[in-house]
Design an enzyme around this catalytic site. Structure first.
Site, mmCIF file in Angstrom:
data_model
loop_
_atom_site.group_PDB
_atom_site.id
_atom_site.type_symbol
_atom_site.label_atom_id
_atom_site.label_comp_id
_atom_site.label_asym_id
_atom_site.label_seq_id
_atom_site.Cartn_x
_atom_site.Cartn_y
_atom_site.Cartn_z
ATOM 1 C CD GLU A 67 -1.851 7.693 8.534
ATOM 2 O OE1 GLU A 67 -1.697 8.473 7.670
ATOM 3 O OE2 GLU A 67 -0.902 6.752 8.606
ATOM 4 C CG HIS A 134 9.314 5.954 14.205
ATOM 5 N ND1 HIS A 134 10.010 6.779 13.263
ATOM 6 C CD2 HIS A 134 8.516 5.119 13.751
ATOM 7 C CE1 HIS A 134 9.635 6.335 12.078
ATOM 8 N NE2 HIS A 134 8.754 5.102 12.276
HETATM 9 C C1 LIG Z 1 1.559 8.904 6.983
HETATM 10 C C2 LIG Z 1 2.112 7.476 7.363
HETATM 11 N N1 LIG Z 1 1.504 6.694 7.972
HETATM 12 C C3 LIG Z 1 2.112 5.399 8.213
HETATM 13 C C4 LIG Z 1 3.508 5.207 7.991
HETATM 14 C C5 LIG Z 1 4.350 4.005 8.535
HETATM 15 N N2 LIG Z 1 4.822 3.397 7.395
HETATM 16 C C6 LIG Z 1 6.067 3.593 7.185
HETATM 17 S S1 LIG Z 1 6.411 2.698 5.684
HETATM 18 C C7 LIG Z 1 4.958 2.271 5.298
HETATM 19 C C8 LIG Z 1 4.816 1.383 3.968
HETATM 20 C C9 LIG Z 1 4.988 2.359 2.848
HETATM 21 O O1 LIG Z 1 4.743 1.747 1.668
HETATM 22 P P1 LIG Z 1 5.160 2.230 0.436
HETATM 23 O O2 LIG Z 1 4.928 3.815 0.347
HETATM 24 O O3 LIG Z 1 4.765 1.263 -0.619
HETATM 25 O O4 LIG Z 1 6.725 2.284 0.357
HETATM 26 P P2 LIG Z 1 7.691 0.979 0.449
HETATM 27 O O5 LIG Z 1 8.049 0.875 1.810
HETATM 28 O O6 LIG Z 1 7.226 -0.058 -0.293
HETATM 29 O O7 LIG Z 1 9.012 1.401 -0.397
HETATM 30 C C10 LIG Z 1 4.218 2.617 6.492
HETATM 31 C C11 LIG Z 1 2.612 2.389 6.501
HETATM 32 C C12 LIG Z 1 4.171 6.604 7.563
HETATM 33 N N3 LIG Z 1 5.429 6.323 7.333
HETATM 34 N N4 LIG Z 1 3.475 7.649 7.184
#
Ligand SMILES: Cc1ncc(C[n+]2csc(CCOP(=O)(O)OP(=O)(O)O)c2C)c(N)n1
Ligand SMILES: Cc1ncc(C[n+]2csc(CCOP(=O)(O)OP(=O)(O)O)c2C)c(N)n1
Ligand SMILES: [Mg+2]
Ligand SMILES: [Mg+2]
Lengths: 328, 320, 328, 320
Positions: A67, A134
């Protein structure tokens, strides 16, 4: 000044925002979109659906989960002439970019004379069972940071018009789009480019009392007003929080003498606190009763619907506040 | 470099005379890094200096009088009294002034470079930062994004072994230069006190950037010869360390090389003194800012002015 | 409840804070200090001078420049039983740790029932030629984040007493220590452990008008009050912003009927906006005039003394506001 | 693992029946990582799970009924209706519930581990996170601090190749496992779908941590077999990729190995079904939370309750 071109179409609030982005991308190639999963996937809420396909992967960018770098990168692109529009996946994540917004983007023009025309779209607000992370309404933090504009549309037409105004603006603009309204609100939305002024708008006439609100709370306020047929309740949609339309606020107090101010955000130091303090100082003589605030108490937004509904303001709590004040 | 040092020395003496508010920060001993790297940019390449980089402003053509006027908080200083100490930046000349939050301008540099790439312009952006700044989250996000988008950016790490009083050993366990690779970018070590060497690696980095080879992390080893600011006697730095580095002074080093080439170094030094004397007089004569305008300019009212393509009187390149 | 042990000593505001830290470190080995350059160097303002030497490098830690990790790390240590006290080198850098404070520390107890007893010391405020990044007053951001307490002492005795109260508190506490007061204010400070309650305090009696302020502005308010011998001006030092002493605020309005609220922070959505809105709603009937606010306008704090003095409230602007209101 | 999957399947079906608000997130296909790693902890070692780690809760002894009650937002669910979906954590059992902001619990895990080290306790802290989370500034700050202080922490990267819809190729250019070295910590790769292998590397990492060898980054390769949440059909994932990974199901893999050892896998599965049926009935019978108490507990009023030393019915170790 609102420029309206031919054509109107019924659109949801969400579609209106999408359309605004489409118009901006089409008419100005300085416009670029940055955000997580906004490309082929179209974003968590599908606001950008189809835009990468239409305008290309060099206009609409899937960003890493960074971000600070999204906002900082947008500022960098902006100061060399681009018009970046950033999406936070949820408004809540803007806390992770707080420093870039407040200390870099907001102070750049005053300090260095350098404008940073970026727009930061924040899908915000509760009422959707999103829980503590959220459902947040972060606008007051940015109202308290000089150099950032803050807008919060309540209708589909304003959503598009304020978005296009934000993109044209040479300053950083925080654009609050309310998740609850995305698909629940629809209205006539002009085609093409038009801009909604950053000022308040009376959305319901009345003389006995005025309810001031913005975003989703405008609809709750309208519902509350309808539920009080025995009085003439005005509703003022603030629309822009920075700049705040002080003239319209004071005029409404002058006309109605009684005022209820609604925040979906947490009570302390919310936008409504500022509006109330303005009225208490400069509208004092017009008042005929206390300046009443209705806001979410100072709690994280709980997940369970029964709990969430117990903390968020709604038509019922607003109407109750109005009735009590009317009886004053 | 001479000019850089002379301006900072003058600023420091103005500070000691009590004419400069707040504290005073200089880059004594690190001049070669800022000067050498900025000299390797074209006029149109913006630069984001940090605390030790007055040389970057000078090379980009900001006048000594405007800088001294800035230190003094005068109306005709670079910042018109709104900013102080090292937080200046003449954006017309392609200098984007620093924020305090370290290294907050790195993501901004990435964004500028990215825009250049998207528009197919032959420009790059350069950001300076210290060893301490590498511990901040922004550093990581910016490095990662730059590597991902292969933007034409140059990151210059000024590794002086200290962050304020904190030695590098309490900042990281692995030299940040080694981190370049994990972001998929080139990493180059250089003697930060050798102005020609810094110029050369930056020139190469710029070439790589414009050819689409992505960003480069340049690690310039150097030493902060003064305290963090004028209020800091740096007693935490071992005397031997300072002595060692005193023998590696970048200006003396270059002067010796120049003398061998037959350059009249003393004449240049004298000219610089004269210039700074004049600049100082000019700056001291500048009026303080008028409080009447203090609320103006929080927002931009007209057209957004963009970072200038620069004049770069000292650039190693013709304007792009 | 204030616990005072034998002995009083004249100390500066800064010395009082140092002493508070020393007392806490000595009496409770759960207390640990985290911050940049706070060890052998003693911190940018020398608040922690000598503490690492006295208590050891396993109690007082020099941290890397990682504000998020400092706060997050402190939360982690706190939830397994430590009492970390963090120093931001300047309050301004707390923006870099905003997410951990607001989203992790603030919401932990409500969500998971897990307390996070950390203290975050913020050397804040202007008047020292610090410019846009060394003069900020960030308290309102945290007032608008449920779950964080916020205190802002104005005197040496309160500085120590509120610090010790903050360290004892099982919640995250933002501790605003005003840089301008560090060496300019001194007063009698009890030795040993005592705690100042998180409540407001009348620091000057009066009946015609009350000025409400906190931090450095309390001194400006007192000076303003002295400059108006023709009226009886009360000064209420808020001391704690969360919790806000609503009772004391409303009582003062009840007694004085006229109120001036001072913020050194930027005007919009500042602490004073909240106080004003509270009064406009719940103290309305006691009012005999508008609720007047004096605050720094919505600009970054400029560097040059002439500019800085033009934006910060001071005795003169407060006195002018009082005089105008007294004449109402 | 069976229980993990069964509970998530039940949660998902409750969601599809419209009984769960918001969205629903599961860790289908990744069960071995959360279960294997948590199983290698002692009761007193706290764990910070992330989105795909229901198994960590289960291994730490959180009951299926309490979890299902949590999904349903009921008063007797783990979060008493205040939190939903994956944001649960029974701190009495040493589970520190996640925040949404990725990977916000990493610095917290570092702080817990640091406290253990300072107090000379034989405990470590473990944090899970995904490949996408490695792009966030917090990740860098936490890794750097952990390496610097050599805290007894274990970081488990669940590398499933996607962050929501974003493939790793748009997240970083160099595998995060290679980043372990630049923080001065051990980095270990493991098949995230092999529960015994995950257990083994975590056990080793814990040993290293307790011996003062500092933190370890474990990179567990796995695949998210469902969408990011129940609302996401994951059509961006190539069908072949899913097919390939379907053949590597962690539960079937272990079941085959167990059968060879003579374990009656079907009997266990039947027992799990019975248990989850009962838990589901129990959860559905729980009352919704009483709004009367909604404002309570923003602040802690009494003594601060610390993260529990856990009960760990499923731990590979006796309570520490
Ligand atoms: C700082 C932040 N930005 C955006 C999000 C929205 N978000 C929730 S899960 C996700 C993807 C997460 O990917 P990863 O870390 O690879 O975990 P996975 O879901 O693949 O286990 C995003 C972008 C968030 N939770 N936190
Ligand atoms: C985010 C942030 N935290 C703290 C500070 C306070 N601070 C100013 S300079 C400095 C040390 C910087 O060290 P380094 O990056 O090595 O640069 P150097 O001064 O050595 O050139 C610190 C801690 C800051 N500017 N930004
Ligand atoms: Mg350094
Ligand atoms: Mg992933």
């Amino acid at each position: 000044m609102e420029r309206v071109r031919a054509g109107l179409m019924e659109r949801t609030y969400l579609e209106a925002i999408s359309d605004g982005l489409r118009v901006a991308l089409a008419e100005d190639d300085r416009v670029m979109l940055l955000g997580e999963d906004i490309g082929a996937f179209g974003g968590a809420f599908k606001v950008t659906a189809g835009l990468q396909q239409e305008f290309g992967a060099d206009r609409v960018f899937d960003m890493p989960i960074s971000e600070e770098a999204i906002i900082g990168g947008a500022v960098g692109a902006a100061i060399v002439g681009m018009r970046p529009v950033c999406e936070m996946q949820f408004a809540d994540f803007v806390s992770c970019a707080f420093d870039q917004l407040v200390n870099v983007a907001g102070k750049l023009h005053y300090r260095l004379g350098l404008a940073a025309p970026i727009v930061v779209r924040l899908p915000s607000g509760g009422g959707v069972g999103g829980g503590p992370y959220h459902s947040q309404n972060p606008e007051a933090w940015f109202m308290h940071a000089p150099g950032l504009k803050v807008v919060a549309p309540s209708s589909a037409a304003d959503a598009k018009g304020l978005l296009l105004a934000a993109i044209s603006d040479p300053n950083p603009v925080i654009f609050l789009e309310h998740k609850y309204l995305y698909r629940r609100i629809r209205g006539e939305v002009p085609d093409g480019h038009y801009e909604t002024p950053l000022s308040a708008q009376t959305v319901r006439e009345g003389e006995d009392l005025v309810v001031m609100a913005y975003g989703a709370m405008v609809h709750a306020a309208l519902e509350a007003a309808e539920s009080i047929p025995e009085a003439s309740v005005r509703v003022l949609d603030l629309r822009s929080l920075v700049p705040l339309d002080e003239r319209a606020i004071l005029d409404a107090v002058h006309d109605c003498a009684k005022v209820v101010i609604v925040d979906e955000a947490n009570y302390t130091c919310a936008a409504g606190a500022q509006v109330a303090s303005l009225i208490a100082q400069r509208g004092y003589e017009d008042l005929d009763g206390p300046v009443v605030r209705v806001a979410t108490p100072d709690v994280p937004i709980p997940f369970a619907p029964a709990l969430e509904q117990a903390v968020l303001p709604g038509a019922a709590s607003i109407a109750a506040a109005c009735r009590e004040l009317l009886a004053y | 470099m001479l000019l850089t040092r002379a301006v900072e020395e003058r600023g420091l003496s103005l500070y000691k005379q009590g004419r400069v508010t707040g504290s005073f920060y200089d880059g004594r001993g690190q001049e070669a890094t800022a000067v050498g790297a900025t000299f390797a940019l074209a006029a149109a390449d913006p630069v984001c200096p940090l605390i030790r980089d007055l040389g970057a402003h000078i090379v980009k053509g900001t006048s000594p009088a405007a800088i001294l006027g800035h230190y003094l908080g005068r109306a005709q200083g670079v910042s018109h009294g709104r900013e102080g100490n090292v937080h200046l930046g003449d954006s017309e000349r392609g200098v984007v002034g620093m924020v305090s939050m370290l290294p907050g301008m790195m993501p901004v540099a990435v964004g500028m470079a990215w825009a250049f790439k998207l528009r197919g312009e032959q420009r790059c952006a350069l950001a300076f930062f210290g060893d301490g700044a590498t511990s901040v989250g922004d550093w990581h996000e910016a490095m990662n994004l730059a590597g991902l988008q292969r933007v034409p950016a140059i990151f210059v790490l000024e590794h002086n072994g200290y962050a304020y009083s904190t030695p590098s050993s309490r900042q990281f366990v692995v030299d940040p230069l080694e981190r370049a690779a994990v972001y998929g970018m080139a990493g180059v070590a250089v003697d930060g006190n050798d102005v020609e060497a810094v110029f050369e690696v930056t020139r190469e980095a710029r070439e790589r950037a414009l050819e689409g080879g992505g960003p480069t992390l340049i690690a310039a080893t150097t030493m902060r010869m003064h305290g963090h600011g004028a209020h800091d006697d740096a007693s935490y730095v071992p005397a031997e360390e300072l002595e060692l580095w005193a023998g590696r002074d970048p200006i003396e080093g270059q002067a010796a090389r120049l003398r061998e080439l037959g350059v009249e170094v003393e004449a240049i030094a004298a000219a610089v003194r004269t210039e700074v004397d004049a600049a100082s007089a000019e700056a001291l004569a500048m009026a303080p800012p008028d409080p009447a305008g203090v609320l103006e300019g929080v927002f931009c009212e007209g057209e957004a002015r963009v970072v200038g393509a620069g004049a770069a009187p000292w650039s190693g390149f013709a304007p792009a």
